[in-house]
Design an enzyme around this catalytic site. Sequence first.
Site, PDB file in Angstrom:
ATOM      1  N   TYR A  29       9.118  -7.601  -0.890  1.00  0.00           N
ATOM      2  CA  TYR A  29       8.525  -6.303  -1.266  1.00  0.00           C
ATOM      3  C   TYR A  29       9.009  -5.865  -2.642  1.00  0.00           C
ATOM      4  CZ  TYR A  29      12.567  -3.345   0.425  1.00  0.00           C
ATOM      5  OH  TYR A  29      13.768  -2.729   0.626  1.00  0.00           O
TER       6      TYR A  29
ATOM      7  N   THR B  65       0.812  -1.236   0.000  1.00  0.00           N
ATOM      8  CA  THR B  65       0.000   0.000   0.000  1.00  0.00           C
ATOM      9  C   THR B  65       0.838   1.276   0.000  1.00  0.00           C
ATOM     10  OG1 THR B  65      -0.081   0.088   2.417  1.00  0.00           O
ATOM     11  CG2 THR B  65      -1.842  -1.149   1.321  1.00  0.00           C
ATOM     12  N   TRP B  66       2.108   1.163  -0.333  1.00  0.00           N
ATOM     13  CA  TRP B  66       2.955   2.364  -0.327  1.00  0.00           C
ATOM     14  C   TRP B  66       2.392   3.365  -1.348  1.00  0.00           C
ATOM     15  CZ3 TRP B  66       8.935   2.437  -1.602  1.00  0.00           C
ATOM     16  CH2 TRP B  66       9.473   3.639  -1.092  1.00  0.00           C
TER      17      TRP B  66
ATOM     18  N   TYR C  17       4.335   5.374   5.435  1.00  0.00           N
ATOM     19  CA  TYR C  17       3.688   5.624   4.147  1.00  0.00           C
ATOM     20  C   TYR C  17       2.728   6.817   4.249  1.00  0.00           C
ATOM     21  CZ  TYR C  17       5.545   0.958   3.126  1.00  0.00           C
ATOM     22  OH  TYR C  17       6.372  -0.124   2.973  1.00  0.00           O
TER      23      TYR C  17
ATOM     24  N   SER D  25       9.771  -2.272 -13.428  1.00  0.00           N
ATOM     25  CA  SER D  25       9.733  -3.525 -14.171  1.00  0.00           C
ATOM     26  C   SER D  25       9.733  -3.252 -15.670  1.00  0.00           C
ATOM     27  CB  SER D  25       8.534  -4.372 -13.767  1.00  0.00           C
ATOM     28  OG  SER D  25       7.502  -3.600 -13.249  1.00  0.00           O
TER      29      SER D  25
HETATM   30  N1  LIG Z   1       9.826  -2.850   3.874  1.00  0.00           N
HETATM   31  C1  LIG Z   1      10.207  -1.958   3.000  1.00  0.00           C
HETATM   32  O1  LIG Z   1      11.219  -1.258   3.175  1.00  0.00           O
HETATM   33  C2  LIG Z   1       9.394  -1.764   1.755  1.00  0.00           C
HETATM   34  C3  LIG Z   1       9.940  -1.058   0.678  1.00  0.00           C
HETATM   35  C4  LIG Z   1       9.164  -0.925  -0.472  1.00  0.00           C
HETATM   36  C5  LIG Z   1       7.892  -1.485  -0.516  1.00  0.00           C
HETATM   37  N2  LIG Z   1       7.376  -2.145   0.561  1.00  0.00           N
HETATM   38  C6  LIG Z   1       6.013  -2.743   0.535  1.00  0.00           C
HETATM   39  O2  LIG Z   1       5.917  -3.570  -0.614  1.00  0.00           O
HETATM   40  C7  LIG Z   1       4.819  -3.134  -1.402  1.00  0.00           C
HETATM   41  C8  LIG Z   1       5.075  -3.405  -2.865  1.00  0.00           C
HETATM   42  O3  LIG Z   1       6.208  -2.726  -3.324  1.00  0.00           O
HETATM   43  P1  LIG Z   1       6.151  -1.390  -4.208  1.00  0.00           P
HETATM   44  O4  LIG Z   1       4.872  -0.691  -4.015  1.00  0.00           O
HETATM   45  O5  LIG Z   1       7.404  -0.677  -3.878  1.00  0.00           O
HETATM   46  O6  LIG Z   1       6.328  -1.915  -5.688  1.00  0.00           O
HETATM   47  P2  LIG Z   1       5.666  -3.065  -6.593  1.00  0.00           P
HETATM   48  O7  LIG Z   1       4.552  -3.738  -5.906  1.00  0.00           O
HETATM   49  O8  LIG Z   1       6.791  -3.867  -7.100  1.00  0.00           O
HETATM   50  O9  LIG Z   1       5.134  -2.212  -7.814  1.00  0.00           O
HETATM   51  C9  LIG Z   1       4.084  -1.295  -7.685  1.00  0.00           C
HETATM   52  C10 LIG Z   1       3.928  -0.625  -9.046  1.00  0.00           C
HETATM   53  O10 LIG Z   1       3.554  -1.607 -10.004  1.00  0.00           O
HETATM   54  C11 LIG Z   1       2.342  -1.217 -10.614  1.00  0.00           C
HETATM   55  N3  LIG Z   1       1.547  -2.434 -10.860  1.00  0.00           N
HETATM   56  C12 LIG Z   1       0.992  -3.263  -9.939  1.00  0.00           C
HETATM   57  N4  LIG Z   1       0.388  -4.304 -10.546  1.00  0.00           N
HETATM   58  C13 LIG Z   1       0.528  -4.104 -11.872  1.00  0.00           C
HETATM   59  C14 LIG Z   1       0.100  -4.808 -13.021  1.00  0.00           C
HETATM   60  N5  LIG Z   1      -0.593  -5.940 -12.904  1.00  0.00           N
HETATM   61  N6  LIG Z   1       0.417  -4.319 -14.247  1.00  0.00           N
HETATM   62  C15 LIG Z   1       1.133  -3.169 -14.369  1.00  0.00           C
HETATM   63  N7  LIG Z   1       1.577  -2.455 -13.322  1.00  0.00           N
HETATM   64  C16 LIG Z   1       1.272  -2.925 -12.077  1.00  0.00           C
HETATM   65  C17 LIG Z   1       1.653  -0.291  -9.650  1.00  0.00           C
HETATM   66  O11 LIG Z   1       0.819   0.561 -10.377  1.00  0.00           O
HETATM   67  P3  LIG Z   1      -0.633   1.019  -9.839  1.00  0.00           P
HETATM   68  O12 LIG Z   1      -0.393   1.553  -8.468  1.00  0.00           O
HETATM   69  O13 LIG Z   1      -1.029   2.018 -10.849  1.00  0.00           O
HETATM   70  O14 LIG Z   1      -1.522  -0.192  -9.830  1.00  0.00           O
HETATM   71  C18 LIG Z   1       2.839   0.431  -9.035  1.00  0.00           C
HETATM   72  O15 LIG Z   1       3.289   1.465  -9.881  1.00  0.00           O
HETATM   73  C19 LIG Z   1       4.715  -1.643  -1.057  1.00  0.00           C
HETATM   74  O16 LIG Z   1       3.518  -1.086  -1.509  1.00  0.00           O
HETATM   75  C20 LIG Z   1       4.907  -1.711   0.421  1.00  0.00           C
HETATM   76  O17 LIG Z   1       3.725  -2.144   1.069  1.00  0.00           O
HETATM   77  C21 LIG Z   1       8.129  -2.322   1.690  1.00  0.00           C
END
Ligand SMILES: NC(=O)c1ccc[n+]([C@@H]2O[C@H](COP(=O)([O-])OP(=O)(O)OC[C@H]3O[C@@H](n4cnc5c(N)ncnc54)[C@H](OP(=O)(O)O)[C@@H]3O)[C@@H](O)[C@H]2O)c1
Length: 299
Positions: free
Chosen positions: A208, A36-37, A70, A216
């Site tokens: 994550y 949910t970031w 976040y 990507s």
């Molecule tokens: N612990 C940590 O330090 C840390 C660091 C980073 C992230 N996180 C957690 O991990 C979660 C996921 O990582 P993330 O948000 O960094 O990146 P991610 O999930 O790898 O990628 C999110 C991006 O991909 C897009 N997307 C999602 N599904 C898609 C699909 N089917 N087709 C095309 N594009 C798609 C999203 O677009 P839309 O939003 O437009 O759908 C968004 O721009 C975070 O939200 C957070 O909760 C934790």
Amino acid sequence: MATIGQDERDRIRKSLNESRVELPDGTRVPRLGQGTWNMGDNPAAAQEEIRTLRLGVELGMNLIDTAEMYGEGLSESLVGEAIEGIRDEVFLVSKVYPHNAGRGRIARSCEDSLRRLKTDRLDLYLLHWRGSVPLGETIEGMEKLVKEGKILRWGVSNLDQADMEELLGLPGGTRCATDQVLYHLGSRGIEYDLLPWMREHRLPAMAYSPLAQAGSLRKGLVTHPAVREIADRHGVSPFSVMLAWCIRGGDVIAIPKASTERHVLENARAAALSLTEEEQRKLDEAFPPPTRKKPLDII
Ligand SMILES: NC(=O)c1ccc[n+]([C@@H]2O[C@H](COP(=O)([O-])OP(=O)(O)OC[C@H]3O[C@@H](n4cnc5c(N)ncnc54)[C@H](OP(=O)(O)O)[C@@H]3O)[C@@H](O)[C@H]2O)c1
């Protein structure tokens, strides 16, 4: 509005239900959750984000990951709205800032998160990354929250193998439930040491940024012919292939973030997609596994 037939909905739910990841205390969670970031940052997008999270839960991706960091609470507030009426169906994860993870601060941070999330307990509370507070002090704070029923279990994030060894050697350290780390097709460093070490200690990893954020595309992952060919063969999006690859081992929980129903649906489809050995070999050729230690990738 994304469309999904009842048959496909049932198939996705079934595969997520049947192949859960077991946490050290025996609790079983789905291999695919939802990140949910950046959610909640834009009021105009809030309703769609809420619908998306609820659709994800309906499909069985009922682990939701958020953090006090976040949007400085905006994401937690949005999640609080999204899970209203379905709290008990959700496995709720939040994270504490390292500077709030010490004595006297962690309880306050947790209370604030609970208030924003409109709930009385977190299923999992993570130390977001290692800061200057001694790990032992954070464990004490986490254990106190467990005793008070404010959190059901705790874990860490962004800790590499040496930090994990130190953590598990401290009093109470073995009660850590997971390490949430960066892991995707283009970043496989943890396969060299951290992941095997976690397997040895029966600790599941939480991946994550499993879609490499918007990177990507930029990094050529989803446009790579190997990924595209597999996606075409299965009639799914290349993003579904990236996720299916990420959760292939059965002990990694991936938490992609999607803010549209179309995206969450494509992501959920990864649950029902199992890659053949030949397909995995092709992906290994395109994105080779590590052959030496690499420092943990962190966003
Ligand atoms: N612990 C940590 O330090 C840390 C660091 C980073 C992230 N996180 C957690 O991990 C979660 C996921 O990582 P993330 O948000 O960094 O990146 P991610 O999930 O790898 O990628 C999110 C991006 O991909 C897009 N997307 C999602 N599904 C898609 C699909 N089917 N087709 C095309 N594009 C798609 C999203 O677009 P839309 O939003 O437009 O759908 C968004 O721009 C975070 O939200 C957070 O909760 C934790």
